[in-house]
Scaffold this motif. Structure first.
Motif, PDB file in Angstrom:
ATOM      1  N   PHE A 165      -4.382   6.537  -3.756  1.00 19.75           N
ATOM      2  CA  PHE A 165      -5.711   6.907  -3.273  1.00 19.75           C
ATOM      3  C   PHE A 165      -5.680   7.581  -1.910  1.00 19.75           C
ATOM      4  O   PHE A 165      -6.725   7.745  -1.273  1.00 19.75           O
ATOM      5  CB  PHE A 165      -6.619   5.675  -3.222  1.00 19.75           C
ATOM      6  N   GLY A 166      -4.497   7.966  -1.444  1.00 19.11           N
ATOM      7  CA  GLY A 166      -4.389   8.606  -0.142  1.00 19.11           C
ATOM      8  C   GLY A 166      -4.867   7.685   0.964  1.00 19.11           C
ATOM      9  O   GLY A 166      -4.764   6.456   0.871  1.00 19.11           O
ATOM     10  N   ALA A 167      -5.433   8.290   2.001  1.00 16.41           N
ATOM     11  CA  ALA A 167      -5.912   7.513   3.146  1.00 16.41           C
ATOM     12  C   ALA A 167      -6.998   6.514   2.757  1.00 16.41           C
ATOM     13  O   ALA A 167      -7.140   5.463   3.392  1.00 16.41           O
ATOM     14  CB  ALA A 167      -6.428   8.457   4.233  1.00 16.41           C
ATOM     15  N   ALA A 168      -7.751   6.795   1.705  1.00 15.14           N
ATOM     16  CA  ALA A 168      -8.804   5.877   1.250  1.00 15.14           C
ATOM     17  C   ALA A 168      -8.233   4.540   0.797  1.00 15.14           C
ATOM     18  O   ALA A 168      -8.963   3.546   0.711  1.00 15.14           O
ATOM     19  CB  ALA A 168      -9.605   6.511   0.120  1.00 15.14           C
ATOM     20  N   LEU A 193       0.830  -1.201   0.000  1.00 17.51           N
ATOM     21  CA  LEU A 193       0.000   0.000   0.000  1.00 17.51           C
ATOM     22  C   LEU A 193       0.866   1.253   0.000  1.00 17.51           C
ATOM     23  O   LEU A 193       1.889   1.309   0.688  1.00 17.51           O
ATOM     24  CB  LEU A 193      -0.881  -0.011   1.254  1.00 17.51           C
ATOM     25  N   HIS A 194       0.441   2.251  -0.773  1.00 19.26           N
ATOM     26  CA  HIS A 194       1.099   3.569  -0.787  1.00 19.26           C
ATOM     27  C   HIS A 194       0.033   4.642  -0.884  1.00 19.26           C
ATOM     28  O   HIS A 194      -0.943   4.500  -1.624  1.00 19.26           O
ATOM     29  CB  HIS A 194       2.056   3.691  -1.975  1.00 19.26           C
ATOM     30  N   LEU A 195       0.226   5.720  -0.157  1.00 19.63           N
ATOM     31  CA  LEU A 195      -0.698   6.852  -0.211  1.00 19.63           C
ATOM     32  C   LEU A 195      -0.631   7.541  -1.563  1.00 19.63           C
ATOM     33  O   LEU A 195      -1.657   7.891  -2.151  1.00 19.63           O
ATOM     34  CB  LEU A 195      -0.365   7.851   0.902  1.00 19.63           C
ATOM     35  N   SER A 196       0.576   7.756  -2.061  1.00 19.96           N
ATOM     36  CA  SER A 196       0.755   8.424  -3.356  1.00 19.96           C
ATOM     37  C   SER A 196       0.891   7.385  -4.462  1.00 19.96           C
ATOM     38  O   SER A 196       1.122   6.203  -4.197  1.00 19.96           O
ATOM     39  CB  SER A 196       2.000   9.319  -3.319  1.00 19.96           C
ATOM     40  N   ASN A 197       0.763   7.842  -5.695  1.00 24.14           N
ATOM     41  CA  ASN A 197       0.962   6.966  -6.838  1.00 24.14           C
ATOM     42  C   ASN A 197       2.461   6.910  -7.114  1.00 24.14           C
ATOM     43  O   ASN A 197       3.015   7.803  -7.751  1.00 24.14           O
ATOM     44  CB  ASN A 197       0.200   7.474  -8.053  1.00 24.14           C
ATOM     45  N   ILE A 198       3.105   5.865  -6.637  1.00 27.43           N
ATOM     46  CA  ILE A 198       4.561   5.755  -6.772  1.00 27.43           C
ATOM     47  C   ILE A 198       5.004   5.691  -8.230  1.00 27.43           C
ATOM     48  O   ILE A 198       6.134   6.045  -8.547  1.00 27.43           O
ATOM     49  CB  ILE A 198       5.133   4.562  -5.974  1.00 27.43           C
TER      50      ILE A 198
END
Length: 147
Positions: A127-130, A99-104
């Motif tokens: 998708f950030g925190a979602a 999982l990553h908050l930003s689009n790596i």
């Protein structure tokens, strides 16, 4: 009861104040509350932990074996550098969602390589925190399909 470990790596303790243009204003405590809400609605257990130390993350992955049914891992920058984390995931024989908050994949080139991806069942990013509740749904679906 199904139990999921949600494990967060380096610098995620600074969420909400660290590079909000990239990671948003949501804190790690906010994300933990969101995950506990989601877990309660699904009637599953979640444990939530964070460490800035690679060794501590490896120890937590090892401890998950026999205690949890799967892992959601936001390894932060260790995603792009840690063969040791990759080996730990391969060794514990539990399904892991990366999982990553930003689009790596839309960021700097060095962030495009993930050492976690080859040993994860899937990756959620951008998708950030979602992304956390999405990861819970994905992991739970995998566990139920493979029960």
């Amino acid at each position: 009861m199904t139990s999921i470990l949600i494990l967060n790596g380096p610098n995620l303790n600074l969420l909400g104040t660290r590079q909000p243009q990239v990671y948003g204003h949501t804190t790690l405590a906010d994300i933990e509350a969101l995950c506990h809400q989601k877990a309660a609605a699904l009637e599953i257990g979640v444990a939530f932990s964070q460490s800035n130390s690679e060794g501590a993350l490896i120890d937590m992955l090892h401890a998950a074996r026999g205690s949890h049914d799967g892992v959601i891992l936001n390894a932060g920058a260790y995603t792009h550098s840690s063969i040791a984390l990759m080996d730990a995931i391969a060794s514990i024989e539990l399904p892991v969602v990366e999982l990553h908050l930003s689009n790596i994949h839309a960021r700097e080139a060095f962030r495009h390589k993930s050492y976690i991806a080859p040993v994860a069942i899937g990756q959620i990013c951008g998708f950030g925190a979602a992304g956390y509740p999405l990861a819970i749904d994905a992991l739970l679906g995998h566990l139920r399909a493979n029960a």
